[in-house]
Design a protein around this motif. Structure first.
Motif, PDB file in Angstrom:
ATOM      1  N   GLY A 185      18.504   8.367 -23.503  1.00 52.50           N
ATOM      2  CA  GLY A 185      18.225   6.943 -23.385  1.00 52.50           C
ATOM      3  C   GLY A 185      18.677   6.130 -24.576  1.00 52.50           C
ATOM      4  N   LEU A 186      18.418   4.831 -24.476  1.00 53.22           N
ATOM      5  CA  LEU A 186      18.718   3.834 -25.501  1.00 53.22           C
ATOM      6  C   LEU A 186      17.429   3.118 -25.858  1.00 53.22           C
ATOM      7  CD1 LEU A 186      20.550   1.814 -27.135  1.00 53.22           C
ATOM      8  CD2 LEU A 186      20.761   0.521 -24.985  1.00 53.22           C
ATOM      9  N   GLU A 187      17.139   3.003 -27.163  1.00 51.01           N
ATOM     10  CA  GLU A 187      15.959   2.306 -27.647  1.00 51.01           C
ATOM     11  C   GLU A 187      16.385   1.135 -28.529  1.00 51.01           C
ATOM     12  OE1 GLU A 187      13.392   6.466 -28.017  1.00 51.01           O
ATOM     13  OE2 GLU A 187      13.843   5.266 -29.804  1.00 51.01           O
ATOM     14  N   ILE A 188      15.756  -0.019 -28.321  1.00 54.52           N
ATOM     15  CA  ILE A 188      16.054  -1.211 -29.112  1.00 54.52           C
ATOM     16  C   ILE A 188      14.748  -1.799 -29.629  1.00 54.52           C
ATOM     17  CG2 ILE A 188      16.958  -3.570 -29.033  1.00 54.52           C
ATOM     18  CD1 ILE A 188      18.944  -2.628 -26.925  1.00 54.52           C
ATOM     19  N   LEU A 189      14.735  -2.151 -30.909  1.00 53.97           N
ATOM     20  CA  LEU A 189      13.569  -2.771 -31.523  1.00 53.97           C
ATOM     21  C   LEU A 189      14.034  -3.908 -32.424  1.00 53.97           C
ATOM     22  CD1 LEU A 189      10.485  -2.758 -32.128  1.00 53.97           C
ATOM     23  CD2 LEU A 189      10.984  -1.206 -34.021  1.00 53.97           C
ATOM     24  N   ALA A 190      13.587  -5.132 -32.114  1.00 53.37           N
ATOM     25  CA  ALA A 190      13.884  -6.308 -32.932  1.00 53.37           C
ATOM     26  C   ALA A 190      12.573  -6.844 -33.488  1.00 53.37           C
ATOM     27  CB  ALA A 190      14.596  -7.376 -32.097  1.00 53.37           C
ATOM     28  N   LYS A 191      12.543  -7.064 -34.823  1.00 53.71           N
ATOM     29  CA  LYS A 191      11.294  -7.449 -35.477  1.00 53.71           C
ATOM     30  C   LYS A 191      11.457  -8.751 -36.258  1.00 53.71           C
ATOM     31  CE  LYS A 191      10.990  -3.822 -38.026  1.00 53.71           C
ATOM     32  NZ  LYS A 191      10.419  -2.937 -39.067  1.00 53.71           N
ATOM     33  N   LYS A 192      10.383  -9.517 -36.327  1.00 52.73           N
ATOM     34  CA  LYS A 192      10.264 -10.641 -37.259  1.00 52.73           C
ATOM     35  C   LYS A 192       9.034 -10.370 -38.115  1.00 52.73           C
ATOM     36  CE  LYS A 192      10.271 -15.685 -37.675  1.00 52.73           C
ATOM     37  NZ  LYS A 192       9.183 -15.766 -38.686  1.00 52.73           N
ATOM     38  N   ASN A 193       9.256 -10.222 -39.425  1.00 52.33           N
ATOM     39  CA  ASN A 193       8.199  -9.706 -40.284  1.00 52.33           C
ATOM     40  C   ASN A 193       7.429 -10.770 -41.054  1.00 52.33           C
ATOM     41  OD1 ASN A 193       8.870  -6.952 -39.710  1.00 52.33           O
ATOM     42  ND2 ASN A 193      10.628  -7.164 -41.075  1.00 52.33           N
ATOM     43  N   ASN A 194       7.997 -11.956 -41.241  1.00 49.99           N
ATOM     44  CA  ASN A 194       7.345 -12.967 -42.068  1.00 49.99           C
ATOM     45  C   ASN A 194       7.340 -14.318 -41.369  1.00 49.99           C
ATOM     46  OD1 ASN A 194       6.923 -11.299 -44.498  1.00 49.99           O
ATOM     47  ND2 ASN A 194       9.160 -11.275 -44.581  1.00 49.99           N
ATOM     48  N   GLY A 195       6.493 -15.226 -41.891  1.00 53.72           N
ATOM     49  CA  GLY A 195       6.391 -16.561 -41.322  1.00 53.72           C
ATOM     50  C   GLY A 195       5.148 -16.704 -40.461  1.00 53.72           C
ATOM     51  N   ASP A 196       4.970 -17.901 -39.909  1.00 50.60           N
ATOM     52  CA  ASP A 196       3.810 -18.144 -39.043  1.00 50.60           C
ATOM     53  C   ASP A 196       3.900 -17.330 -37.751  1.00 50.60           C
ATOM     54  OD1 ASP A 196       2.673 -19.919 -40.824  1.00 50.60           O
ATOM     55  OD2 ASP A 196       3.660 -21.673 -39.937  1.00 50.60           O
ATOM     56  N   LEU A 197       5.116 -17.118 -37.269  1.00 53.40           N
ATOM     57  CA  LEU A 197       5.318 -16.312 -36.065  1.00 53.40           C
ATOM     58  C   LEU A 197       5.891 -14.952 -36.461  1.00 53.40           C
ATOM     59  CD1 LEU A 197       5.410 -16.043 -32.950  1.00 53.40           C
ATOM     60  CD2 LEU A 197       7.738 -16.985 -33.039  1.00 53.40           C
ATOM     61  N   THR A 198       5.162 -13.889 -36.131  1.00 52.32           N
ATOM     62  CA  THR A 198       5.629 -12.526 -36.404  1.00 52.32           C
ATOM     63  C   THR A 198       5.466 -11.683 -35.140  1.00 52.32           C
ATOM     64  OG1 THR A 198       3.445 -11.844 -37.196  1.00 52.32           O
ATOM     65  CG2 THR A 198       5.022 -12.635 -38.846  1.00 52.32           C
ATOM     66  N   GLY A 199       6.139 -10.540 -35.108  1.00 52.21           N
ATOM     67  CA  GLY A 199       6.015  -9.651 -33.961  1.00 52.21           C
ATOM     68  C   GLY A 199       7.277  -8.856 -33.737  1.00 52.21           C
ATOM     69  N   TRP A 200       7.399  -8.287 -32.550  1.00 54.01           N
ATOM     70  CA  TRP A 200       8.572  -7.485 -32.233  1.00 54.01           C
ATOM     71  C   TRP A 200       8.815  -7.445 -30.729  1.00 54.01           C
ATOM     72  CZ3 TRP A 200       4.019  -4.949 -33.777  1.00 54.01           C
ATOM     73  CH2 TRP A 200       3.483  -4.032 -32.889  1.00 54.01           C
TER      74      TRP A 200
ATOM     75  N   ASN B  28      11.635  -0.052 -19.790  1.00 57.98           N
ATOM     76  CA  ASN B  28      10.327  -0.232 -20.421  1.00 57.98           C
ATOM     77  C   ASN B  28      10.459  -1.301 -21.505  1.00 57.98           C
ATOM     78  OD1 ASN B  28       7.609   0.293 -20.779  1.00 57.98           O
ATOM     79  ND2 ASN B  28       7.938   1.939 -22.236  1.00 57.98           N
ATOM     80  N   LEU B  29       9.850  -2.461 -21.268  1.00 55.74           N
ATOM     81  CA  LEU B  29       9.957  -3.612 -22.167  1.00 55.74           C
ATOM     82  C   LEU B  29       8.574  -3.981 -22.699  1.00 55.74           C
ATOM     83  CD1 LEU B  29      11.580  -6.127 -23.311  1.00 55.74           C
ATOM     84  CD2 LEU B  29      10.875  -7.294 -21.194  1.00 55.74           C
ATOM     85  N   ALA B  30       8.502  -4.280 -23.984  1.00 55.63           N
ATOM     86  CA  ALA B  30       7.249  -4.752 -24.586  1.00 55.63           C
ATOM     87  C   ALA B  30       7.558  -5.875 -25.563  1.00 55.63           C
ATOM     88  CB  ALA B  30       6.527  -3.617 -25.296  1.00 55.63           C
ATOM     89  N   ILE B  31       6.759  -6.924 -25.528  1.00 56.87           N
ATOM     90  CA  ILE B  31       6.883  -8.049 -26.457  1.00 56.87           C
ATOM     91  C   ILE B  31       5.523  -8.264 -27.105  1.00 56.87           C
ATOM     92  CG2 ILE B  31       7.452 -10.486 -26.730  1.00 56.87           C
ATOM     93  CD1 ILE B  31       9.099 -10.282 -24.156  1.00 56.87           C
ATOM     94  N   VAL B  32       5.483  -8.230 -28.424  1.00 55.53           N
ATOM     95  CA  VAL B  32       4.240  -8.417 -29.178  1.00 55.53           C
ATOM     96  C   VAL B  32       4.456  -9.564 -30.158  1.00 55.53           C
ATOM     97  CG1 VAL B  32       2.600  -7.371 -30.782  1.00 55.53           C
ATOM     98  CG2 VAL B  32       3.620  -5.977 -28.967  1.00 55.53           C
ATOM     99  N   ALA B  33       3.544 -10.538 -30.166  1.00 54.74           N
ATOM    100  CA  ALA B  33       3.711 -11.703 -31.043  1.00 54.74           C
ATOM    101  C   ALA B  33       2.372 -12.131 -31.612  1.00 54.74           C
ATOM    102  CB  ALA B  33       4.342 -12.856 -30.280  1.00 54.74           C
ATOM    103  N   ASN B  34       2.414 -12.643 -32.843  1.00 54.26           N
ATOM    104  CA  ASN B  34       1.234 -13.217 -33.487  1.00 54.26           C
ATOM    105  C   ASN B  34       1.643 -14.537 -34.138  1.00 54.26           C
ATOM    106  OD1 ASN B  34      -1.663 -12.829 -34.518  1.00 54.26           O
ATOM    107  ND2 ASN B  34      -0.538 -13.240 -36.402  1.00 54.26           N
ATOM    108  N   TYR B  35       0.889 -15.601 -33.859  1.00 62.19           N
ATOM    109  CA  TYR B  35       1.215 -16.923 -34.393  1.00 62.19           C
ATOM    110  C   TYR B  35       0.022 -17.486 -35.158  1.00 62.19           C
ATOM    111  CZ  TYR B  35       2.706 -21.782 -34.661  1.00 62.19           C
ATOM    112  OH  TYR B  35       3.064 -23.036 -35.121  1.00 62.19           O
TER     113      TYR B  35
END
Length: 662
Positions: A492-507, A537-544
Motif C-alpha cells: 500500500g501507500l501511506e500519506i500523512l500531512a501535518k500542521k504543527n503550530n498556530g491556532d489551527l493544528t492537526g493532520w 482509509n482517510l482520517a482528518i484530525v484538527a484542533n482550533y
C-alpha cells in the motif's frame, strides 16, 4: 464472544438513553514544550505520540485514549468501538504492546470501547509499523512501546477527571525529595448504574490502577518500578465473567562509563479470565484459563563516537498456558493440555551517521523458540535482519529505505459462537514469518508543515485461519477447525500531512492498501481478502484555538467497509435449514464514515489549580455504520433466512468531562 455480548449490552444503554535513552539511542526523552508536535517521526520511521498534545482529540464518551488516537494514523485499520487494529495488513494479534518493556496481552476494556491504558499515567507512545529495532521481536506487524510517567521529584500533584460513565484520579510526588518519586493513577466506570434492578445485567464495569516508583540511587544508577492491574466484570443472571491483565516491570538503569550505558529489565505479565455459565443440566460450569509471561532483558548502549552508536543485548521470556479444573465436557486440546514456550533472542544494532546527509541503521536479531504442546517439543532458530537508510538529498527533503524480517510464535484464536467469551492463545509449532520492504519520503516545508509518504510491501508465511463453514466453539476441538501454513501479502501507500503550530493544528492521513491471505482448503486455494482489508482509509484530525479559554476539535473518518462472507444459497438436511456461503470475505460492508466534534473550555485558573470542561459528540450526524452481519432462521418460517446488520452506535453519543489538576 465477550466483545459482542458486552458491546450489545453497552449499546442498549445508550440507545435507550438517546431514544428517551534511544530505544534510547533514537528517542531519549519526550521534551515538554509550549509548542509540541502531536506526532514526531524518528529516523526509523516510527511515530512518537505526545500524550498532552492529543488530549483534546474527540473520542468516544470523552475518555482520552491513546490507542484510539493511533487508529487515526496511516497504515492503521480498525473497526468501530474496538481497541484492536490491523497495521499494514496484519492481524490484530500481530501487534506487540509493551508497557515499560512488559507485554500486555489484552489492550481493551468493555469489549473494545476503551483501551487498557489510562493516558493520565503515560509519558509517551511510540508506534513502529515497519522498521522495528532488533531489540523488539515476537510479532509480525507492529510494536506499540508505551512509557509510564515518572512522577514529580519535588512537589505533590493531583489530577483527574469526572465524566458521564467514568472517573479517574492521579497522584504523584516525591518519596524522598529530589531522590525518589511515585505516581498512582486509578480509573473506574459506573455503567452498571444505568441498569434497573430487574435487568439481566447485574454488574458491568471495569477498573484499572497504574503505579510507578523511581529511585535515583546515585548519579549513575536508577531504578524504575512499574505496575498495572486492570479488571473487567460482566455478570448476568445466568453467567459470571471477569477478565483482565496484571503487569509489572523492574528496570535498573546504569551509566557504566561515559560511553557505555546498561538497562536491565525484569517483567511479569498475566492475562486471565473466568467465565461461569450453566451446562446442559443448568448447573454452573466454570472455566478459568490464564497465561503467564516471565521476562528478562539486558540491553547495552555503546556510544563509540558522536555519530556512531551500538545497541546490543539479550532477552528471554517464558510462557505458561494453563486451564485448571477444566470441565470434562470441553474437548479442546488447546485448553486441556498444559502448554509452555521459551522465546529468547540475541540482538545487535548499529546506528551510523556517515555525514550530514546520509545515515544507516542496521542490525540483526537471532530468535530462538522452544514450544511444548501435548508433550511434544519443537525448537526453531530464526535470523531477523533489520536495515534502514536515510538520505537528505536536499535540505528538509529525506528519503528512507527499509527492510525488516519478523517472526511470531504466538497467535490468538477467538471463539465465534458466542457461547463462552474467550481469547485462546496458541503457541504454534512453527513461528510465522514476515518480510517487509518500505520506501518513504519526508518533506519539512517550514516549522509549521510536514509531509510524509511511504509505500510498503509485506509477505507473510506460517499463517492460520479457520476452515470454511465451521462453528468455532471452545466446547469443541479447536485444533480440528484450523488450517495451517497459510500465506499472506499486503502492500500500500501511506500519506500523512501535518500542521504543527498556530491556532489551527492537526493532520490528514490517507492509506491505499490491499491485504490478502491464501490457505489450501479455503476458496479453492485462491487468494482472499483479510478480514480488516480496507482499500481506502482517510482520517482528518484538527484542533482550533478559538480564544484564550475555548478550543474546538474534530476528527473525521472515512473508509471502505470491512470484508465479509455472504450466503449464496441454502439446503435442507434432516429437517434443518443450512446456509451455503460464497467465497470467503468476497463481499464488503457499506462505506464507513463518522465525524466527532468536541469543545474544551479552560477556565482562568490560579497558578496552582487548573480546571477545564470538555463537551463532545461522537458520530455527530448519526451515521448508522454497520460492522457485523448475522444470519438466522425466520421465527415464523424456517425456510426463510433473516439477515441483520448491526453496528456499535446508531445515533450520536454526547459526553461531558470535567478535568482538573493542582
Amino acid at each position: 464472544m465477550m466483545r459482542t455480548t458486552t458491546l450489545a449490552i453497552f449499546l442498549s444503554v445508550f440507545t435507550y438513553a438517546q431514544r428517551t535513552e534511544k530505544d534510547e539511542a533514537l528517542i531519549e526523552e519526550v521534551v515538554i514544550n509550549e509548542k509540541r508536535e502531536a506526532i514526531t517521526k524518528t529516523n526509523l520511521g516510527a511515530e512518537v505520540i505526545d500524550i498532552q498534545s492529543i488530549s483534546k482529540i474527540p473520542v468516544l464518551l470523552g475518555e482520552k485514549d491513546i490507542i484510539k488516537t493511533l487508529q487515526f494514523l496511516p497504515g492503521v485499520v480498525s473497526t468501530e468501538g474496538s481497541s484492536g487494529f490491523s497495521v499494514r495488513g496484519g492481524a490484530i494479534d500481530q501487534n506487540l504492546t509493551l508497557l515499560d518493556d512488559a507485554p500486555v496481552f489484552n489492550n481493551s476494556h468493555l469489549g473494545g470501547l476503551f483501551s487498557t491504558f489510562n493516558s493520565d499515567a503515560l509519558k509517551s507512545v511510540t508506534l513502529y509499523k515497519g522498521n522495528m529495532p532488533p531489540s523488539f521481536g515476537g510479532r509480525l506487524s507492529s510494536v506499540i512501546d508505551i512509557k509510564s510517567k515518572d512522577g514529580d521529584f519535588n512537589k505533590y500533584n493531583f489530577s483527574g477527571g469526572i465524566g458521564l460513565i467514568s472517573s479517574r484520579l492521579s497522584i504523584d510526588g516525591p518519596i524522598q525529595k529530589g531522590k525518589s518519586s511515585f505516581i498512582i493513577s486509578a480509573r473506574r466506570t459506573y455503567v452498571d448504574l444505568f441498569f434497573s434492578d430487574d435487568s439481566d445485567v447485574e454488574d458491568l464495569f471495569f477498573y484499572d490502577i497504574n503505579a510507578t516508583a523511581n529511585f535515583q540511587l546515585n548519579k549513575n544508577n536508577g531504578i524504575h518500578l512499574s505496575t498495572y492491574f486492570g479488571r473487567d466484570v460482566l455478570n448476568l443472571r445466568d453467567s459470571k465473567n471477569y477478565w483482565g491483565n496484571i503487569v509489572a516491570s523492574l528496570d535498573w538503569n546504569s551509566i557504566i562509563n561515559s560511553k557505555l550505558r546498561s538497562n536491565t529489565s525484569l517483567t511479569f505479565s498475566r492475562y486471565n479470565y473466568k467465565t461461569s455459565i450453566p451446562d446442559s443440566k443448568g448447573e454452573p460450569m466454570e472455566i478459568i484459563p490464564n497465561m503467564d509471561n516471565f521476562g528478562l532483558k539486558q540491553n547495552f548502549i555503546h556510544y563509540l563516537r558522536e555519530n556512531h552508536i551500538l545497541n546490543y543485548g539479550l532477552q528471554s521470556s517464558y510462557y505458561t498456558f494453563n486451564t485448571p479444573n477444566l470441565p470434562a465436557r470441553i474437548q479442546s486440546g488447546f485448553l486441556k493440555d498444559p502448554r509452555s514456550m521459551w522465546e529468547s533472542a540475541l540482538y545487535a544494532n548499529d546506528e551510523f551517521k556517515v555525514n550530514d546527509k546520509f545515515s544507516i541503521n542496521y542490525g540483526l536479531r537471532l530468535s530462538m523458540i522452544s514450544s511444548k504442546n501435548k508433550g511434544e517439543t519443537n525448537s526453531y532458530f530464526n535470523l531477523e535482519p533489520r536495515l534502514v537508510f536515510n538520505y537528505e538529498f536536499i535540505k528538509d527533503n529525506t528519503f528512507r529505505l527499509g527492510y525488516t524480517r519478523n517472526t511470531q510464535p504466538l497467535q490468538t484464536l477467538l471463539t465465534l459462537d458466542g457461547s463462552i467469551p474467550i481469547d485462546i492463545f496458541l503457541n504454534t509449532k512453527k513461528p510465522a514469518i514476515a518480510d517487509q520492504v518500505n520506501f518513504g519520503y519526508t518533506k519539512k516545508i517550514n516549522k509549521d508543515y510536514e509531509f510524509n509518504a511511504e509505500v510498503f510491501y509485506k509477505k507473510m508465511s506460517g499463517l492460520q485461519d479457520y476452515k470454511e463453514g465451521v462453528v468455532i466453539s471452545v466446547l469443541g476441538d479447536l485444533q480440528s477447525s484450523l488450517l495451517y501454513n497459510g500465506r499472506g501479502r499486503a502492500y500500500g501507500l501511506e500519506i500523512l500531512a501535518k500542521k504543527n503550530n498556530g491556532d489551527l493544528t492537526g493532520w490528514i492521513s490517507y492509506t491505499l492498501s490491499k491485504s490478502q491471505m491464501q490457505i489450501e482448503g479455503i476458496n479453492g486455494g485462491r487468494w482472499y481478502n483479510a478480514r480488516l482489508d480496507k482499500t481506502h482509509n482517510l482520517a482528518i484530525v484538527a484542533n482550533y484555538q478559538l480564544s484564550t479559554n475555548w478550543s474546538l476539535s474534530g476528527a473525521f473518518s472515512l473508509s471502505t467497509g470491512i470484508a465479509v462472507t455472504l450466503p449464496t444459497g441454502k439446503y435442507e438436511l434432516d429437517g434443518e435449514t443450512y446456509l451455503q456461503f460464497g467465497d470467503k470475505n468476497s463481499n464488503r460492508m457499506p462505506l464507513y464514515h463518522r465525524l466527532d466534534l468536541s469543545a474544551t473550555y479552560e477556565r482562568k485558573s490560579s497558578k496552582r489549580f487548573k480546571g477545564s470542561w470538555t463537551f463532545g459528540i461522537y458520530n455527530i450526524y448519526g451515521q448508522k455504520n454497520r460492522e457485523w452481519l448475522y444470519f438466522d432462521k425466520n421465527r415464523d418460517n424456517h425456510d426463510q433466512i433473516e439477515v441483520s446488520q448491526d453496528g456499535l452506535f446508531f445515533r450520536l453519543i454526547p459526553s461531558v468531562t470535567y478535568n482538573f489538576k493542582f
